[in-house]
Design a protein around this motif. Structure first.
Motif, mmCIF file in Angstrom:
data_model
loop_
_atom_site.group_PDB
_atom_site.id
_atom_site.type_symbol
_atom_site.label_atom_id
_atom_site.label_comp_id
_atom_site.label_asym_id
_atom_site.label_seq_id
_atom_site.Cartn_x
_atom_site.Cartn_y
_atom_site.Cartn_z
ATOM 1 N N GLU A 7 42.122 31.283 31.058
ATOM 2 C CA GLU A 7 42.183 30.476 29.829
ATOM 3 C C GLU A 7 41.567 31.196 28.613
ATOM 4 O OE1 GLU A 7 43.950 27.848 29.767
ATOM 5 O OE2 GLU A 7 44.170 27.526 31.928
ATOM 6 N N LEU A 8 41.325 32.480 28.738
ATOM 7 C CA LEU A 8 40.738 33.228 27.627
ATOM 8 C C LEU A 8 41.711 33.324 26.456
ATOM 9 C CD1 LEU A 8 38.404 35.094 26.577
ATOM 10 C CD2 LEU A 8 39.710 37.005 27.545
ATOM 11 N N GLU A 9 41.197 33.052 25.266
ATOM 12 C CA GLU A 9 41.978 33.205 24.041
ATOM 13 C C GLU A 9 41.178 34.000 23.017
ATOM 14 O OE1 GLU A 9 43.648 29.653 22.322
ATOM 15 O OE2 GLU A 9 43.611 28.624 24.260
ATOM 16 N N LEU A 10 41.874 34.841 22.292
ATOM 17 C CA LEU A 10 41.310 35.498 21.112
ATOM 18 C C LEU A 10 42.450 35.704 20.131
ATOM 19 C CD1 LEU A 10 39.045 36.848 19.525
ATOM 20 C CD2 LEU A 10 39.600 38.997 20.674
ATOM 21 N N HIS A 11 42.308 35.128 18.951
ATOM 22 C CA HIS A 11 43.335 35.246 17.933
ATOM 23 C C HIS A 11 42.935 36.328 16.929
ATOM 24 C CE1 HIS A 11 45.147 31.661 19.589
ATOM 25 N NE2 HIS A 11 43.951 31.087 19.567
ATOM 26 N N PRO A 12 43.900 36.939 16.270
ATOM 27 C CA PRO A 12 43.570 38.005 15.322
ATOM 28 C C PRO A 12 42.534 37.550 14.307
ATOM 29 C CG PRO A 12 45.932 37.935 15.700
ATOM 30 C CD PRO A 12 45.363 36.731 16.385
ATOM 31 N N VAL A 13 41.537 38.383 14.098
ATOM 32 C CA VAL A 13 40.423 38.027 13.230
ATOM 33 C C VAL A 13 39.910 39.305 12.570
ATOM 34 C CG1 VAL A 13 38.696 38.301 15.068
ATOM 35 C CG2 VAL A 13 38.226 36.757 13.154
ATOM 36 N N ARG A 14 39.286 39.149 11.418
ATOM 37 C CA ARG A 14 38.610 40.283 10.791
ATOM 38 C C ARG A 14 37.109 40.064 10.888
ATOM 39 N NH1 ARG A 14 39.645 44.606 7.483
ATOM 40 N NH2 ARG A 14 37.862 45.348 6.265
ATOM 41 N N HIS A 15 36.418 41.093 11.345
ATOM 42 C CA HIS A 15 34.957 41.017 11.461
ATOM 43 C C HIS A 15 34.393 42.344 10.969
ATOM 44 C CE1 HIS A 15 30.938 40.505 13.129
ATOM 45 N NE2 HIS A 15 31.239 39.228 13.379
ATOM 46 N N GLU A 16 33.514 42.268 9.979
ATOM 47 C CA GLU A 16 33.058 43.481 9.299
ATOM 48 C C GLU A 16 31.993 44.257 10.073
ATOM 49 O OE1 GLU A 16 34.419 44.633 6.680
ATOM 50 O OE2 GLU A 16 35.610 42.897 6.038
ATOM 51 N N ASN A 17 31.255 43.587 10.978
ATOM 52 C CA ASN A 17 30.060 44.221 11.538
ATOM 53 C C ASN A 17 30.106 44.483 13.037
ATOM 54 O OD1 ASN A 17 28.415 44.317 9.084
ATOM 55 N ND2 ASN A 17 28.472 42.084 9.196
ATOM 56 N N LEU A 18 31.076 43.948 13.750
ATOM 57 C CA LEU A 18 31.120 44.119 15.195
ATOM 58 C C LEU A 18 31.287 45.596 15.557
ATOM 59 C CD1 LEU A 18 31.051 42.266 17.726
ATOM 60 C CD2 LEU A 18 33.535 42.546 17.820
ATOM 61 N N GLN A 19 30.383 46.094 16.403
ATOM 62 C CA GLN A 19 30.404 47.497 16.798
ATOM 63 C C GLN A 19 30.811 47.711 18.250
ATOM 64 O OE1 GLN A 19 26.664 49.435 15.793
ATOM 65 N NE2 GLN A 19 26.519 48.319 13.861
ATOM 66 N N VAL A 20 30.535 46.716 19.095
ATOM 67 C CA VAL A 20 30.850 46.830 20.518
ATOM 68 C C VAL A 20 31.542 45.546 20.971
ATOM 69 C CG1 VAL A 20 29.931 47.152 22.842
ATOM 70 C CG2 VAL A 20 28.830 48.306 20.910
ATOM 71 N N LEU A 21 32.694 45.690 21.619
ATOM 72 C CA LEU A 21 33.415 44.559 22.184
ATOM 73 C C LEU A 21 33.832 44.929 23.597
ATOM 74 C CD1 LEU A 21 34.822 41.788 22.028
ATOM 75 C CD2 LEU A 21 36.802 42.955 21.002
ATOM 76 N N ARG A 22 33.398 44.091 24.567
ATOM 77 C CA ARG A 22 33.756 44.303 25.972
ATOM 78 C C ARG A 22 34.297 42.998 26.535
ATOM 79 N NH1 ARG A 22 28.589 45.817 26.376
ATOM 80 N NH2 ARG A 22 28.184 44.494 28.199
ATOM 81 N N ILE A 23 35.448 43.077 27.178
ATOM 82 C CA ILE A 23 36.033 41.916 27.845
ATOM 83 C C ILE A 23 36.365 42.323 29.274
ATOM 84 C CG2 ILE A 23 37.874 40.212 27.834
ATOM 85 C CD1 ILE A 23 38.102 40.533 24.841
ATOM 86 N N GLU A 24 35.678 41.687 30.218
ATOM 87 C CA GLU A 24 35.805 42.024 31.625
ATOM 88 C C GLU A 24 36.605 40.933 32.331
ATOM 89 O OE1 GLU A 24 31.273 43.947 31.665
ATOM 90 O OE2 GLU A 24 31.758 42.239 32.954
ATOM 91 N N THR A 25 37.739 41.287 32.899
ATOM 92 C CA THR A 25 38.572 40.303 33.577
ATOM 93 C C THR A 25 39.198 40.911 34.829
ATOM 94 O OG1 THR A 25 40.790 40.728 32.685
ATOM 95 C CG2 THR A 25 39.252 39.540 31.248
ATOM 96 N N GLY A 26 39.625 40.014 35.713
ATOM 97 C CA GLY A 26 40.488 40.424 36.815
ATOM 98 C C GLY A 26 41.944 40.374 36.417
ATOM 99 N N GLY A 27 42.208 39.791 35.242
ATOM 100 C CA GLY A 27 43.552 39.710 34.694
ATOM 101 C C GLY A 27 43.476 39.192 33.271
ATOM 102 N N MET A 28 43.791 40.025 32.298
ATOM 103 C CA MET A 28 43.635 39.647 30.895
ATOM 104 C C MET A 28 44.963 39.138 30.337
ATOM 105 S SD MET A 28 41.741 41.809 27.909
ATOM 106 C CE MET A 28 41.573 41.136 26.243
ATOM 107 N N PRO A 29 44.982 37.914 29.799
ATOM 108 C CA PRO A 29 46.234 37.347 29.297
ATOM 109 C C PRO A 29 46.826 38.160 28.148
ATOM 110 C CG PRO A 29 44.527 35.654 29.487
ATOM 111 C CD PRO A 29 43.854 36.976 29.680
ATOM 112 N N SER A 30 48.136 38.157 28.083
ATOM 113 C CA SER A 30 48.848 38.891 27.043
ATOM 114 C C SER A 30 48.389 38.501 25.644
ATOM 115 C CB SER A 30 50.354 38.623 27.189
ATOM 116 O OG SER A 30 51.088 39.193 26.129
#
Length: 308
Positions: free
Chosen positions: A135-158
């Protein structure tokens, strides 16, 4: 890979589990309830935390289990609580959502939710990590300061892969996605990755991990042909079903400082070709965990490091 024990460090400091008392000077806290027969709900734990700890000094939060496994309680419960108290966390720059280990819940059964509001509401975040793709969702977004992004899954939705790829993250220097397997929701398509691999939205990216995929050979081909690869210092293609077909696409990546391929199905001949082509140019090459396929009914079976 650390999914069998809780984090001891995160966001540059040790992690302290919140029980019932404040520990002055603690920048990083872990909050989570028991998976089975917990004495309190996550919301009750959260309220105790807010009335006990000086949250203005909290720099990072590590969120563990938020409900009984299989109950259908999604991470939106936690996200809503955090957003409602956003003004009480002026120093918050790090967040791990889902430090849930195997004995508590399988990674592909962790009930996630739409994490986009976290990035929209906390513009000062520099590190965000998420575990669980259900049920993971992430919609396009702008973020000025994020330096590290990690998403750990056994199956990442399209849709989540596309959401990351279409986001504008000008400060991002490290991105790691565990793409997973189709059986557990990893239904991403090559076109989902295209905006990411073009690199226009990630001008600062130097570390890229596209890991744990049952289509690791295709991932290698896509990355090797991409515009962004020449900008990278570290490329992590580990944990997946990587065979000689994928390995041949990596022979020309001599500009890298690090290439991590651990957990792979490369032949000894291909491993030697990679060493000759890359280590001779100064690339630090990780070829640990050389595996042979298992066999069932006379047919080879290949597997990722993490699935269910």
């Amino acid at each position: 890979m650390q999914i069998h024990e809780h984090l001891s460090t995160f966001h540059g400091s040790g992690v302290t589990e919140f029980t019932s008392a404040d520990v002055p000077g603690t920048p990083t806290w872990f909050l989570g309830v028991e998976t089975w027969d917990s004495d309190e709900t996550f919301e009750q734990l959260w309220r105790r935390f807010l009335t006990t700890v000086d949250t203005s000094a909290v720099r990072a939060l590590v969120i563990g289990n938020w409900g009984e496994a299989g109950s259908g309680t999604r991470s939106g419960t936690v996200i809503d609580l955090l957003l409602a108290e956003k003004d009480r966390f002026p120093a918050l720059t790090g967040l791990f959502l889902g430090d849930i280990i195997g004995e508590e819940n399988e990674i592909s059964w962790i009930e996630q939710d739409d994490i986009t509001p976290l990035l929209r509401t906390f513009p000062a975040l520099t590190e965000l990590a998420v575990r669980g793709g259900n049920e993971l969702e992430l919609h396009p977004v702008r973020h000025e300061n994020l330096q590290v992004l990690r998403i750990e899954t056994g199956g990442m939705p399209s849709e989540a892969v596309a959401g990351v790829a279409q986001s504008d993250l000008p400060a991002l220097r490290e991105l790691r996605l565990w793409l997973g397997v189709d059986e557990y929701g990893g239904d991403w398509r090559p076109e989902d990755l295209e905006p990411l691999l073009a690199g226009d939205r990630l001008p600062s990216l130097r570390v890229l991990g596209l890991q744990n995929s049952d289509r690791q050979d295709h991932v290698c081909e896509l990355v090797a042909q991409s515009a962004i690869v020449r900008r990278l210092e570290t490329l992590d293609l580990s944990m997946g079903i990587l065979t000689d077909e994928g390995g041949q696409h990596l022979l020309s990546l001599t500009h890298l400082r690090n290439l991590d391929l651990h957990h792979h199905f490369l032949s000894e001949r291909m491993r030697e070709r990679l060493r000759e082509a890359l280590e001779s140019k100064g690339v630090l090459l990780n070829l640990d965990e050389a595996l042979e396929p298992e066999h069932y009914n006379g047919r080879p079976y290949y597997y990722t490091a993490v699935s269910e």
